[in-house]
Design a protein around this motif. Structure first.
Motif: not given
Length: 192
Positions: A130-135
């Motif tokens: 998800d977006g947090i993992v990506k960041e």
């Protein structure tokens, strides 16, 4: 925050004990265990909705391009879905992610497979994207960039993403039960 078994366990505990996220985790667990199989379109649609709402996957923003019916039908029509999910088949994420038209459902598909694999089959074969993992993941993996994660997502290369997480956990000698699921809580809760 450094990657240690203790830090991962602590962040996982905080998520499980939090007033909102812990209760939502219980709802997911109860629903998936009450309806573990993928042999009924309406049941699959209900599980999609529960995971969407509790995980903010924002499926409704694609309403003009994606219907709940179509997404449930994709899952229903996957041959031997439950057997493959119980075995941790990573290809299921890709099949769900790319078979609903023009929308890339990589994040949702990773969550759907992860929750079922953990809650129903008591396994830990999937990692959530998800977006947090990506960041946050590039902060822990040398040479990994947000761009590379985007490429894996856009090319439906769940195997590369999942192997990256497994390799990182091996590198740090993290061999706690449900290490992938707990590592997701670690990344997410510490970086939200």
């Amino acid at each position: 925050m450094p990657i240690t078994a203790e830090n991962i366990e602590e962040q996982h505990r905080l998520v499980e004990e939090s007033a909102n996220y812990g209760k939502e985790g219980l709802i997911i667990r109860e629903v998936l265990n009450a309806y573990p199989n993928h042999d009924d379109l309406n049941t699959i649609a209900m599980k999609i909705a529960v995971i969407d709402v509790t995980n903010s996957t924002h499926l409704s923003q694609y309403k003009s391009q994606l219907s709940l019916y179509d997404l449930a039908k994709v899952i229903l029509d996957i041959p031997a879905f439950d057997v493959r999910l119980a075995a941790g088949d990573p290809e299921l994420v890709n099949i769900i992610a790319k078979n609903v038209g023009a929308i890339n459902m990589f994040s949702f598909a990773s969550k759907y497979c992860t929750y079922h694999n953990v809650e129903v089959y008591h396994r830990d074969d999937y990692s959530i994207f998800d977006g947090i993992v990506k960041e946050s993941l590039p902060n822990y993996v040398d040479g990994l960039s947000k761009h590379k994660l985007d490429v894996w997502r856009s090319e439906y290369n769940y195997v590369a993403f999942n192997e990256c997480i497994g390799g990182l956990l091996d590198e740090y000698n993290i061999h706690i039960p449900f290490r992938r699921r707990k590592f997701d809580h670690f990344l997410w809760y510490a970086n939200r």
